[in-house]
Each structure stands twice: as C-alpha cells, then as structure tokens.
Design an enzyme around this catalytic site. Structure first.
Site, PDB file in Angstrom:
ATOM      1  N   ASP A  60      -5.133 -14.555  -1.157  1.00  0.00           N
ATOM      2  CA  ASP A  60      -6.512 -14.787  -0.741  1.00  0.00           C
ATOM      3  C   ASP A  60      -7.003 -16.079  -1.395  1.00  0.00           C
ATOM      4  O   ASP A  60      -6.317 -16.658  -2.233  1.00  0.00           O
ATOM      5  CB  ASP A  60      -7.403 -13.591  -1.087  1.00  0.00           C
ATOM      6  CG  ASP A  60      -7.469 -13.310  -2.581  1.00  0.00           C
ATOM      7  OD1 ASP A  60      -6.954 -14.125  -3.369  1.00  0.00           O
ATOM      8  OD2 ASP A  60      -8.036 -12.277  -2.960  1.00  0.00           O
ATOM      9  N   ASP A 243      -5.166  -5.179   4.068  1.00  0.00           N
ATOM     10  CA  ASP A 243      -4.803  -5.010   2.656  1.00  0.00           C
ATOM     11  C   ASP A 243      -5.813  -4.046   2.077  1.00  0.00           C
ATOM     12  O   ASP A 243      -6.969  -4.046   2.472  1.00  0.00           O
ATOM     13  CB  ASP A 243      -4.848  -6.341   1.893  1.00  0.00           C
ATOM     14  CG  ASP A 243      -6.276  -6.813   1.661  1.00  0.00           C
ATOM     15  OD1 ASP A 243      -6.778  -6.655   0.529  1.00  0.00           O
ATOM     16  OD2 ASP A 243      -6.907  -7.330   2.606  1.00  0.00           O
ATOM     17  N   CYS A 281       7.691  14.584   4.060  1.00  0.00           N
ATOM     18  CA  CYS A 281       7.590  13.187   3.613  1.00  0.00           C
ATOM     19  C   CYS A 281       8.908  12.807   2.951  1.00  0.00           C
ATOM     20  O   CYS A 281       9.501  13.598   2.207  1.00  0.00           O
ATOM     21  CB  CYS A 281       6.436  13.032   2.627  1.00  0.00           C
ATOM     22  SG  CYS A 281       6.309  11.352   1.944  1.00  0.00           S
ATOM     23  N   CYS A 283       9.417  10.168   0.873  1.00  0.00           N
ATOM     24  CA  CYS A 283       9.309   9.345  -0.342  1.00  0.00           C
ATOM     25  C   CYS A 283       9.974  10.060  -1.519  1.00  0.00           C
ATOM     26  O   CYS A 283      10.188  11.280  -1.488  1.00  0.00           O
ATOM     27  CB  CYS A 283       7.845   9.022  -0.654  1.00  0.00           C
ATOM     28  SG  CYS A 283       6.942  10.324  -1.512  1.00  0.00           S
ATOM     29  N   CYS A 286       8.071  13.096  -3.053  1.00  0.00           N
ATOM     30  CA  CYS A 286       8.092  14.333  -2.260  1.00  0.00           C
ATOM     31  C   CYS A 286       9.494  14.947  -2.172  1.00  0.00           C
ATOM     32  O   CYS A 286       9.625  16.165  -2.074  1.00  0.00           O
ATOM     33  CB  CYS A 286       7.537  14.070  -0.865  1.00  0.00           C
ATOM     34  SG  CYS A 286       5.743  13.800  -0.863  1.00  0.00           S
ATOM     35  N   HIS A 312       4.136   7.540  -3.490  1.00  0.00           N
ATOM     36  CA  HIS A 312       3.862   8.354  -2.297  1.00  0.00           C
ATOM     37  C   HIS A 312       2.790   7.698  -1.434  1.00  0.00           C
ATOM     38  O   HIS A 312       2.946   7.596  -0.204  1.00  0.00           O
ATOM     39  CB  HIS A 312       3.412   9.769  -2.682  1.00  0.00           C
ATOM     40  CG  HIS A 312       2.832  10.511  -1.507  1.00  0.00           C
ATOM     41  ND1 HIS A 312       3.626  11.117  -0.557  1.00  0.00           N
ATOM     42  CD2 HIS A 312       1.543  10.676  -1.095  1.00  0.00           C
ATOM     43  CE1 HIS A 312       2.849  11.634   0.385  1.00  0.00           C
ATOM     44  NE2 HIS A 312       1.582  11.383   0.076  1.00  0.00           N
TER      45      HIS A 312
END
Length: 353
Positions: A60, A243, A281, A283, A286, A312
C-alpha cells in the site's frame, strides 16, 4: 491477500503461506518505512529477500496508516507531513516519495498515494480530497513511468501501479473519482476509503457507485475488506482482490471462522469438544487437533493455539476465494453466494477492531 503488515503475516512463516497456496501477500509501506527503515531493507536486497517470500507482494502507499495512526499530520498539495507512531520522529511523504519507497521495497504492485477521508465526512471536504487524490495519482504515475523507463534500460522488472478511487460515501463523488482515476490509465484500480466505520450499506453503495466506471479487463481491488459474506457480496459487485486483517487479528483473540460463522474457542462450551474447528476442513489445525485442545492452548496462553487458529483462518479465507472462482466458472456463483450468506452467522467477535 494475507496482510504482512511489518514484513510478516502475523504468526505464520512464508513456507506456511506457500503451503496455504497464498497467491500474493500485502506489505504495509508506512510500517516498513518507520521500522526497520529503507536502508535495512535495501541492504537485504528488497522485501522479497528480506522476508524470504518468492511470490508476488502488493504494497500500500502508506496513506491509510498516515491518516489513521499518526499525530499532528499536515496535509498540503505537496504531500503529508507527520510524526510517526513509534518515536514521534517527523517525516514527510509526497506522491513521488511514496513511489520511491515502494520501489525500494521492490513490491510487484505499488499503490498510488491517496487521502483516506474519515467517516463521517462533510461533502465539500470529501470532494476536495478526492480531487487532490487524483492529482497525487497523476504525480505517482509520472514518477512510476520515469522509473519504468530506467528499469527497461537496465532490463529489470517493472513495478505495476494501481490507482485508488475515493469520494467518501457520496455517489456522485465516487463516480467522478472513478472516471478521473481511470482516465490516468493504471494497471489496476482500487476502491479506497471503505470499511472505515461506515454502515455496511454505505460501503456497498460506495463500491456500486464506482464499479461501472472501472475497466472490465483490469483488476479491481476493494481495500481493507472484509468478513466472509462481505467478500462474496463484493465479488458479486465485480471486485477481484481483497486484503483483510480479520483472519489473523481475530485468531489472536481465539476466534475461528467457519462456513456457519465465527467460533470463540475461549468459550467453556468447547472444553470437551473432540471435533476439529470445522468438519471436512483440510488445514493442519483441523486435520490434527480438536477444539478442546486448541481451547486449552488459548486459555493457557500457549502461542501454538494462536498459530493454529491463524493457519485455519487463512486457509478458510483463501479456500473461500478458491470456491468462489470454481462457482464463477461453473456459472453457479449467485446460488453459492446466497446460500453461504444465509447460513453465516456473525457473532460479537466480528465487532472487535
């Protein structure tokens, strides 16, 4: 885009971001300019090498942080004079300096310097501010073009530059700002000054006012957004890039995202819960750990607990965008969006700033 405020997505290594299939991350120019400073980052050969991330980086311009974090700022046509939030040292950023800083960081996409007006904001001030943002954008484009010519001569990569639409919550100002910024012909376009405290309806209207005037063949970036339902609503309104600090910030508060809303894993109801944060999930958190164990880690103030929820949450956000792409390709996005938004329950955790 996961937010790497100070050259780091909080609690997560670049290797883990690659494993999460993060396509691009964001770096905050203001924070990196203040600490560790450009000399240090230049010494290491730019931000990619400094943080060991080999994917794209968007930086930015620093505008939002200057207007939200710093004290005693003075805005003139030339730029912004301010005192930084760490030690109060005075500094000055102009459109040209914003381009110079981002070139030194070596990001793949730079953002033009803009003024982000607060909410609420008077019409006349929002109008003057949007006009100045356009003049600053023109100066950024000229500075970037000069550097691009030098880069072409040296055969180094050219940094892309996005312009930013402003105009507060005023429909006509958003339209005028979008038309003026598009006339300058940037590589992509961002809608700024949203999610600054205004009601969600106002935020959606700000995007809807500007969107018809943005080219369809260039990226559209809604800055600083948002909750999972907001992202899907923004995609429905023609936005491509986002974002947001919520996945990492709320993780540090013990809050996890799921398809049906947020879970505050500090709550006693999860103490004996053997289920993962979210069924099905994929990830690491999980696949390997229960809600009960993660709750224990959070209550015991073990850093692993915050890291697992962060991993996660980032997986959830990145996977949601992947699902959206698949639904768009299958021409079923609208049904997907409506069903997701209807099932999603926003709890108190979302109100934490």
């Amino acid at each position: 885009m996961p937010v790497g405020t100070q050259g780091s997505v909080k609690g997560v290594s670049p290797r883990e971001l690659r494993e999460l299939d993060a396509q691009i991350i964001l770096g905050n120019t203001y924070h990196l300019f203040v600490r560790p400073g450009l000399d240090v980052i230049k010494h290491f050969g730019g931000l990619h090498k400094f943080m060991n991330w080999d994917g794209p980086i968007l930086t930015d311009s620093g505008g939002y942080q200057i207007f939200s974090l710093t004290k005693l700022r003075k805005i003139t046509e030339d730029g912004v004079e301010f005192q930084n939030h760490i030690d109060g040292a005075r500094a000055f950023i102009s459109p040209e300096i914003a381009m110079e800083i981002q070139a030194a960081l070596g990001s793949d996409i730079a953002m033009a310097l803009d003024e982000c007006v607060p909410y609420p904001c008077e019409y006349d001030y929002a109008a003057q501010s949007a006009e100045m943002t356009t003049r600053w954008a023109k100066r950024c484009k000229e500075a970037n073009a000069q550097r691009s010519t030098l880069n072409a001569q040296r055969r180094t990569l050219t940094q892309l530059l996005f312009g930013i639409v402003q105009g507060g919550t005023f429909e006509d100002l958003r339209k005028q700002s979008a038309q003026a910024i598009v006339d300058l012909d940037f590589d992509g376009y961002a809608i700024g000054g949203v999610s600054v405290g205004e009601p969600e309806k106002e935020m959606m209207r700000a995007v809807e006012s500007a969107e018809p005037f943005l080219p369809k063949d260039k990226p559209r970036y809604a800055m600083g957004l948002g909750t999972p339902p907001q992202l899907l609503e923004m995609i429905a309104r023609g936005m491509d890039m986002f974002d947001c600090v919520l996945p990492t910030r709320l993780a540090r508060n013990g809050t996890a995202f799921t398809d049906t809303g947020t879970l505050n894993l500090k709550n006693a109801e999860f103490a004996l819960d053997k289920r993962p944060i979210e069924e099905n999930c994929t990830c690491d958190a999980c696949r390997e750990f229960s809600r009960g164990y993660i709750r224990h880690l959070i209550k015991a103030e073990e850093i692993l607990g915050l890291r697992l929820i962060t991993l996660h949450n980032l997986h959830f956000y990145l996977n949601l965008m992947n699902r959206a792409r698949i639904e768009i390709e299958g021409e079923t996005f609208d049904q997907f969006r409506k069903a997701f938004v209807a099932d999603y329950k926003t709890r108190e955790a979302m109100m934490i700033e």
